[in-house]
Design a protein around this motif. Structure first.
Motif, PDB file in Angstrom:
ATOM      1  N   VAL A 117       0.743  -1.200   0.066  1.00 30.26           N
ATOM      2  CA  VAL A 117      -0.083  -0.112  -0.008  1.00 30.26           C
ATOM      3  C   VAL A 117       0.780   1.280  -0.075  1.00 30.26           C
ATOM      4  O   VAL A 117       0.824   2.112  -0.748  1.00 30.26           O
ATOM      5  N   THR A 118       1.894   1.156   0.881  1.00 28.48           N
ATOM      6  CA  THR A 118       2.803   2.517   0.943  1.00 28.48           C
ATOM      7  C   THR A 118       3.334   2.854  -0.374  1.00 28.48           C
ATOM      8  O   THR A 118       3.394   3.930  -0.981  1.00 28.48           O
ATOM      9  N   LEU A 119       4.056   1.726  -0.948  1.00 25.10           N
ATOM     10  CA  LEU A 119       4.857   1.908  -2.161  1.00 25.10           C
ATOM     11  C   LEU A 119       3.896   2.129  -3.336  1.00 25.10           C
ATOM     12  O   LEU A 119       4.314   3.008  -4.387  1.00 25.10           O
ATOM     13  N   GLY A 120       2.668   1.734  -3.156  1.00 23.65           N
ATOM     14  CA  GLY A 120       1.872   1.827  -4.299  1.00 23.65           C
ATOM     15  C   GLY A 120       1.194   3.266  -4.448  1.00 23.65           C
ATOM     16  O   GLY A 120       0.890   3.881  -5.438  1.00 23.65           O
ATOM     17  N   LEU A 121       1.274   3.995  -3.152  1.00 22.74           N
ATOM     18  CA  LEU A 121       0.693   5.516  -3.163  1.00 22.74           C
ATOM     19  C   LEU A 121       2.010   6.278  -3.351  1.00 22.74           C
ATOM     20  O   LEU A 121       1.837   7.393  -3.157  1.00 22.74           O
ATOM     21  N   GLY A 122       3.271   5.735  -3.871  1.00 25.53           N
ATOM     22  CA  GLY A 122       4.489   6.524  -3.667  1.00 25.53           C
ATOM     23  C   GLY A 122       4.910   7.058  -2.605  1.00 25.53           C
ATOM     24  O   GLY A 122       5.700   7.977  -2.347  1.00 25.53           O
ATOM     25  N   GLY A 123       4.561   6.291  -1.496  1.00 27.93           N
ATOM     26  CA  GLY A 123       5.222   6.707  -0.030  1.00 27.93           C
ATOM     27  C   GLY A 123       6.314   5.834   0.213  1.00 27.93           C
ATOM     28  O   GLY A 123       7.009   5.280  -0.595  1.00 27.93           O
ATOM     29  N   SER A 124       6.958   5.998   1.668  1.00 26.87           N
ATOM     30  CA  SER A 124       8.158   5.372   2.006  1.00 26.87           C
ATOM     31  C   SER A 124       7.987   4.679   3.287  1.00 26.87           C
ATOM     32  O   SER A 124       7.148   5.244   4.050  1.00 26.87           O
ATOM     33  N   ALA A 125       8.802   3.894   3.634  1.00 28.56           N
ATOM     34  CA  ALA A 125       8.813   3.241   5.016  1.00 28.56           C
ATOM     35  C   ALA A 125      10.010   2.960   5.466  1.00 28.56           C
ATOM     36  O   ALA A 125      10.996   2.535   4.808  1.00 28.56           O
ATOM     37  N   VAL A 126      10.286   3.214   6.841  1.00 26.97           N
ATOM     38  CA  VAL A 126      11.753   2.967   7.312  1.00 26.97           C
ATOM     39  C   VAL A 126      11.499   2.492   8.840  1.00 26.97           C
ATOM     40  O   VAL A 126      10.596   3.110   9.573  1.00 26.97           O
ATOM     41  N   VAL A 127      12.375   1.544   9.014  1.00 30.97           N
ATOM     42  CA  VAL A 127      12.485   1.130  10.488  1.00 30.97           C
ATOM     43  C   VAL A 127      13.712   2.069  11.229  1.00 30.97           C
ATOM     44  O   VAL A 127      14.791   2.114  10.677  1.00 30.97           O
ATOM     45  N   ARG A 128      13.312   2.600  12.243  1.00 28.08           N
ATOM     46  CA  ARG A 128      14.484   3.451  12.949  1.00 28.08           C
ATOM     47  C   ARG A 128      14.283   2.768  14.600  1.00 28.08           C
ATOM     48  O   ARG A 128      13.430   3.086  15.254  1.00 28.08           O
ATOM     49  N   PRO A 129      15.670   2.183  14.669  1.00 37.23           N
ATOM     50  CA  PRO A 129      16.073   1.538  16.050  1.00 37.23           C
ATOM     51  C   PRO A 129      16.112   2.670  17.157  1.00 37.23           C
ATOM     52  O   PRO A 129      16.406   3.665  16.871  1.00 37.23           O
ATOM     53  N   ASP A 130      15.592   2.289  18.512  1.00 36.21           N
ATOM     54  CA  ASP A 130      15.885   3.225  19.429  1.00 36.21           C
ATOM     55  C   ASP A 130      17.311   2.990  19.541  1.00 36.21           C
ATOM     56  O   ASP A 130      18.151   2.015  19.560  1.00 36.21           O
ATOM     57  N   ALA A 131      17.648   4.086  20.138  1.00 28.26           N
ATOM     58  CA  ALA A 131      19.175   4.445  20.673  1.00 28.26           C
ATOM     59  C   ALA A 131      20.034   3.136  21.305  1.00 28.26           C
ATOM     60  O   ALA A 131      21.134   2.519  21.140  1.00 28.26           O
ATOM     61  N   ASP A 132      19.131   2.452  22.347  1.00 32.83           N
ATOM     62  CA  ASP A 132      19.613   1.207  23.122  1.00 32.83           C
ATOM     63  C   ASP A 132      19.511  -0.037  22.238  1.00 32.83           C
ATOM     64  O   ASP A 132      19.678  -1.003  22.834  1.00 32.83           O
ATOM     65  N   GLY A 133      18.679  -0.012  21.128  1.00 33.25           N
ATOM     66  CA  GLY A 133      18.557  -1.245  20.555  1.00 33.25           C
ATOM     67  C   GLY A 133      17.564  -2.102  21.034  1.00 33.25           C
ATOM     68  O   GLY A 133      17.481  -3.300  20.458  1.00 33.25           O
ATOM     69  N   ARG A 134      16.713  -1.595  21.976  1.00 36.66           N
ATOM     70  CA  ARG A 134      15.792  -2.253  22.368  1.00 36.66           C
ATOM     71  C   ARG A 134      14.247  -2.083  22.098  1.00 36.66           C
ATOM     72  O   ARG A 134      13.264  -2.372  22.939  1.00 36.66           O
TER      73      ARG A 134
END
Length: 148
Positions: free
Chosen positions: A121-138
């Motif tokens: 759905v996201t890419l079909g609409l021309g959007g983007s997705a990203v995972v951002r880890p917390d600084a502590d990795g948890r």
């Protein structure tokens, strides 16, 4: 993407218990917030955005509740962009880059099936997705950005 999100004039943060009711509350809050920001619920990006939001919150409820008693939804918008994130304290970071618009989800179970839908759905609409880890990795946030 970070600089883009910092320039968005509208922002709302909602923290909820990681329970099934969070899905409905996150969607209802999105509808109310978008309306307050002047983004009509009939805008073509709104229904897909609500679907994606519901999938991400559902994944947190299903897979992160043991590690994360709360989840946070961040909503942001500007004149031509809608963004939101779902944050939980589960350390697993799904590989969004391997889930593309051509993914049909067959054979996928659990988070992968829902994330395949999110990416399609996201890419079909021309959007983007990203995972951002917390600084502590948890923990992590999954950010979705869609054009308006």
């Amino acid at each position: 993407m970070s600089s883009l999100l910092q320039t968005l004039p509208h922002r709302h943060v909602l923290t909820l218990p990681t329970l099934p009711e969070a899905v409905r509350t996150a969607r209802e809050t999105a509808e109310q917030t978008l309306t307050e920001w002047g983004i009509g619920l009939r805008h073509p990006a709104v229904d897909p955005a609500l679907l994606v939001l519901g999938e991400l919150v559902t994944n947190s409820v299903r897979h992160a509740a043991d590690c994360s008693p709360q989840l946070t939804v961040i909503y942001a918008a500007g004149r031509d962009c809608l963004a939101f994130a779902v944050h939980d304290r589960h350390p697993y970071q799904p590989p969004l880059g391997t889930l593309g618009a051509g993914t049909d989800g067959t054979g996928a179970t659990g988070a992968t099936g829902g994330l395949a839908t999110v990416m399609e759905v996201t890419l079909g609409l021309g959007g983007s997705a990203v995972v951002r880890p917390d600084a502590d990795g948890r923990g992590k946030s999954i950010w979705i950005t869609l054009p308006l």
